[in-house]
Design a protein around this motif. Sequence first.
Motif, PDB file in Angstrom:
ATOM      1  N   HIS A  36      54.444  38.863  36.668  1.00 24.23           N
ATOM      2  CA  HIS A  36      54.357  38.195  35.366  1.00 24.23           C
ATOM      3  C   HIS A  36      53.060  38.555  34.634  1.00 24.23           C
ATOM      4  CE1 HIS A  36      57.619  35.942  37.202  1.00 24.23           C
ATOM      5  NE2 HIS A  36      57.978  35.649  35.971  1.00 24.23           N
ATOM      6  N   ASP A  37      52.495  39.693  34.991  1.00 26.42           N
ATOM      7  CA  ASP A  37      51.295  40.212  34.320  1.00 26.42           C
ATOM      8  C   ASP A  37      50.156  39.200  34.252  1.00 26.42           C
ATOM      9  OD1 ASP A  37      52.448  42.747  33.885  1.00 26.42           O
ATOM     10  OD2 ASP A  37      53.512  41.974  32.125  1.00 26.42           O
ATOM     11  N   MET A  38      49.911  38.580  35.382  1.00 23.19           N
ATOM     12  CA  MET A  38      48.802  37.644  35.511  1.00 23.19           C
ATOM     13  C   MET A  38      47.898  38.143  36.641  1.00 23.19           C
ATOM     14  SD  MET A  38      50.937  34.099  34.973  1.00 23.19           S
ATOM     15  CE  MET A  38      49.503  33.074  34.696  1.00 23.19           C
ATOM     16  N   PRO A  39      47.118  39.188  36.364  1.00 18.87           N
ATOM     17  CA  PRO A  39      46.376  39.864  37.428  1.00 18.87           C
ATOM     18  C   PRO A  39      45.303  39.017  38.103  1.00 18.87           C
ATOM     19  CG  PRO A  39      45.691  40.684  35.283  1.00 18.87           C
ATOM     20  CD  PRO A  39      46.883  39.807  35.049  1.00 18.87           C
ATOM     21  N   GLN A  40      44.703  38.076  37.399  1.00 20.50           N
ATOM     22  CA  GLN A  40      43.654  37.272  38.029  1.00 20.50           C
ATOM     23  C   GLN A  40      44.230  36.293  39.050  1.00 20.50           C
ATOM     24  OE1 GLN A  40      40.497  38.064  37.777  1.00 20.50           O
ATOM     25  NE2 GLN A  40      41.149  39.702  36.401  1.00 20.50           N
ATOM     26  N   LEU A  41      45.329  35.649  38.698  1.00 18.41           N
ATOM     27  CA  LEU A  41      45.988  34.779  39.674  1.00 18.41           C
ATOM     28  C   LEU A  41      46.542  35.599  40.832  1.00 18.41           C
ATOM     29  CD1 LEU A  41      47.565  32.159  37.322  1.00 18.41           C
ATOM     30  CD2 LEU A  41      46.207  31.620  39.347  1.00 18.41           C
ATOM     31  N   ALA A  42      47.090  36.770  40.542  1.00 17.30           N
ATOM     32  CA  ALA A  42      47.581  37.642  41.611  1.00 17.30           C
ATOM     33  C   ALA A  42      46.439  37.993  42.568  1.00 17.30           C
ATOM     34  CB  ALA A  42      48.207  38.904  41.034  1.00 17.30           C
ATOM     35  N   LYS A  43      45.307  38.398  42.012  1.00 16.92           N
ATOM     36  CA  LYS A  43      44.156  38.764  42.840  1.00 16.92           C
ATOM     37  C   LYS A  43      43.701  37.582  43.695  1.00 16.92           C
ATOM     38  CE  LYS A  43      39.362  40.333  42.468  1.00 16.92           C
ATOM     39  NZ  LYS A  43      38.287  40.709  41.539  1.00 16.92           N
ATOM     40  N   HIS A  44      43.644  36.412  43.089  1.00 19.59           N
ATOM     41  CA  HIS A  44      43.218  35.220  43.834  1.00 19.59           C
ATOM     42  C   HIS A  44      44.133  34.965  45.027  1.00 19.59           C
ATOM     43  CE1 HIS A  44      41.603  31.296  44.718  1.00 19.59           C
ATOM     44  NE2 HIS A  44      42.822  30.781  44.641  1.00 19.59           N
ATOM     45  N   PHE A  45      45.438  35.049  44.809  1.00 24.28           N
ATOM     46  CA  PHE A  45      46.359  34.739  45.904  1.00 24.28           C
ATOM     47  C   PHE A  45      46.461  35.875  46.921  1.00 24.28           C
ATOM     48  CE2 PHE A  45      47.495  31.228  43.123  1.00 24.28           C
ATOM     49  CZ  PHE A  45      47.503  30.200  44.056  1.00 24.28           C
ATOM     50  N   TYR A  46      46.242  37.120  46.510  1.00 25.87           N
ATOM     51  CA  TYR A  46      46.132  38.191  47.508  1.00 25.87           C
ATOM     52  C   TYR A  46      44.939  37.910  48.418  1.00 25.87           C
ATOM     53  CZ  TYR A  46      49.565  41.268  45.188  1.00 25.87           C
ATOM     54  OH  TYR A  46      50.710  41.816  44.656  1.00 25.87           O
ATOM     55  N   LEU A 153      44.017  30.269  31.327  1.00 32.03           N
ATOM     56  CA  LEU A 153      44.138  30.105  32.776  1.00 32.03           C
ATOM     57  C   LEU A 153      43.610  31.333  33.510  1.00 32.03           C
ATOM     58  CD1 LEU A 153      45.076  28.499  35.245  1.00 32.03           C
ATOM     59  CD2 LEU A 153      47.387  29.396  34.849  1.00 32.03           C
ATOM     60  N   GLU A 154      44.004  32.513  33.062  1.00 31.69           N
ATOM     61  CA  GLU A 154      43.532  33.754  33.684  1.00 31.69           C
ATOM     62  C   GLU A 154      42.014  33.892  33.562  1.00 31.69           C
ATOM     63  OE1 GLU A 154      45.472  37.110  34.940  1.00 31.69           O
ATOM     64  OE2 GLU A 154      45.894  35.168  35.853  1.00 31.69           O
ATOM     65  N   ASN A 155      41.468  33.525  32.406  1.00 32.36           N
ATOM     66  CA  ASN A 155      40.012  33.593  32.226  1.00 32.36           C
ATOM     67  C   ASN A 155      39.292  32.661  33.183  1.00 32.36           C
ATOM     68  OD1 ASN A 155      39.828  35.604  30.315  1.00 32.36           O
ATOM     69  ND2 ASN A 155      39.936  34.199  28.588  1.00 32.36           N
ATOM     70  N   PHE A 156      39.827  31.445  33.366  1.00 33.88           N
ATOM     71  CA  PHE A 156      39.226  30.512  34.306  1.00 33.88           C
ATOM     72  C   PHE A 156      39.223  31.087  35.720  1.00 33.88           C
ATOM     73  CE2 PHE A 156      39.773  27.382  37.638  1.00 33.88           C
ATOM     74  CZ  PHE A 156      38.630  26.613  37.482  1.00 33.88           C
ATOM     75  N   VAL A 157      40.360  31.611  36.144  1.00 31.42           N
ATOM     76  CA  VAL A 157      40.463  32.150  37.504  1.00 31.42           C
ATOM     77  C   VAL A 157      39.478  33.299  37.694  1.00 31.42           C
ATOM     78  CG1 VAL A 157      41.994  33.310  39.149  1.00 31.42           C
ATOM     79  CG2 VAL A 157      42.836  31.368  37.805  1.00 31.42           C
ATOM     80  N   GLU A 158      39.399  34.178  36.692  1.00 32.05           N
ATOM     81  CA  GLU A 158      38.464  35.302  36.794  1.00 32.05           C
ATOM     82  C   GLU A 158      37.018  34.814  36.872  1.00 32.05           C
ATOM     83  OE1 GLU A 158      37.600  39.541  34.618  1.00 32.05           O
ATOM     84  OE2 GLU A 158      38.183  37.857  33.353  1.00 32.05           O
ATOM     85  N   ARG A 159      36.679  33.869  36.037  1.00 32.13           N
ATOM     86  CA  ARG A 159      35.292  33.387  35.933  1.00 32.13           C
ATOM     87  C   ARG A 159      34.888  32.509  37.118  1.00 32.13           C
ATOM     88  NH1 ARG A 159      36.082  30.621  31.699  1.00 32.13           N
ATOM     89  NH2 ARG A 159      36.066  28.559  32.654  1.00 32.13           N
ATOM     90  N   GLU A 160      35.791  31.641  37.575  1.00 41.88           N
ATOM     91  CA  GLU A 160      35.412  30.630  38.560  1.00 41.88           C
ATOM     92  C   GLU A 160      35.892  30.890  39.985  1.00 41.88           C
ATOM     93  OE1 GLU A 160      33.337  28.186  37.793  1.00 41.88           O
ATOM     94  OE2 GLU A 160      33.290  28.762  35.681  1.00 41.88           O
ATOM     95  N   LEU A 161      37.038  31.539  40.128  1.00 45.71           N
ATOM     96  CA  LEU A 161      37.613  31.679  41.472  1.00 45.71           C
ATOM     97  C   LEU A 161      37.515  33.094  42.031  1.00 45.71           C
ATOM     98  CD1 LEU A 161      40.822  29.467  41.125  1.00 45.71           C
ATOM     99  CD2 LEU A 161      38.522  28.809  41.871  1.00 45.71           C
ATOM    100  N   ASN A 162      37.578  34.086  41.187  1.00 50.05           N
ATOM    101  CA  ASN A 162      37.566  35.470  41.679  1.00 50.05           C
ATOM    102  C   ASN A 162      36.155  36.052  41.659  1.00 50.05           C
ATOM    103  OD1 ASN A 162      40.288  35.331  42.117  1.00 50.05           O
ATOM    104  ND2 ASN A 162      40.870  36.534  40.337  1.00 50.05           N
ATOM    105  N   VAL A 163      35.223  35.299  42.169  1.00 51.54           N
ATOM    106  CA  VAL A 163      33.843  35.760  42.254  1.00 51.54           C
ATOM    107  C   VAL A 163      33.534  36.080  43.711  1.00 51.54           C
ATOM    108  CG1 VAL A 163      33.043  34.511  40.220  1.00 51.54           C
ATOM    109  CG2 VAL A 163      32.996  33.378  42.422  1.00 51.54           C
ATOM    110  N   ALA A 164      32.706  37.069  43.905  1.00 47.87           N
ATOM    111  CA  ALA A 164      32.357  37.482  45.269  1.00 47.87           C
ATOM    112  C   ALA A 164      31.584  36.366  45.960  1.00 47.87           C
ATOM    113  CB  ALA A 164      31.535  38.765  45.230  1.00 47.87           C
ATOM    114  N   GLU A 165      32.011  36.037  47.153  1.00 46.45           N
ATOM    115  CA  GLU A 165      31.332  35.025  47.951  1.00 46.45           C
ATOM    116  C   GLU A 165      30.705  35.701  49.155  1.00 46.45           C
ATOM    117  OE1 GLU A 165      33.810  31.772  49.051  1.00 46.45           O
ATOM    118  OE2 GLU A 165      34.479  31.399  46.997  1.00 46.45           O
TER     119      GLU A 165
END
Length: 179
Positions: A36-46, A153-165
């Motif tokens: 569904h062309d939502m790469p940030q959510l896809a990345k988070h769940f991968y 939603l995608e911007n939030f995931v990119e900014r807050e969840l898909n950050v290197a830990e």
Amino acid sequence: MTTERTKFQQLLHDQISNEFFSSQQYIAVAIYYDNHDMPQLAKHFYQQSVEERNHAMMIVQYFLDRGQAVDIPGIDLPRNDFDDYKAPIELALEQEHAVTQQIVDLAKAARDTGDYLGEQFMQWFLKEQVEEVATMTTLQTIAERANGNLFDLENFVERELNVAEGTDATAPPAAGGNL
């Protein structure tokens, strides 16, 4: 290698399957978002899928370290169809609540059977589940607030969840190493 298991060890062995199932379910969720062309959510769940796989392998390593036989179990089929973009997040939150209860039950079984090494092993998983439920709860809240604005939603995931830990130095080792 010892093959007779205590109640705690049997539940822990069953948890290997639960963790591998969670990993597969998160792959299915990631693919839904990729489709569904939502790469940030896809990345988070991968990434979540890999984390769950690592949890299973931590349990495997625990059994190996304790001289216990390990059988890799099969898993159920993951859910692949979702009604909308919020449904996979709701499923993930339900899954994290279920895993939290499984981990609590494991910690209780270790304590009840006097397995202090097992109880200590479960402490990291308890801490991890608090973080997982909090993250999925926040994600569900943001998805609700987005009210269909997937860009936000995608911007939030990119900014807050898909950050290197950084690596958690207190995490148990995973058999074969973490991915």
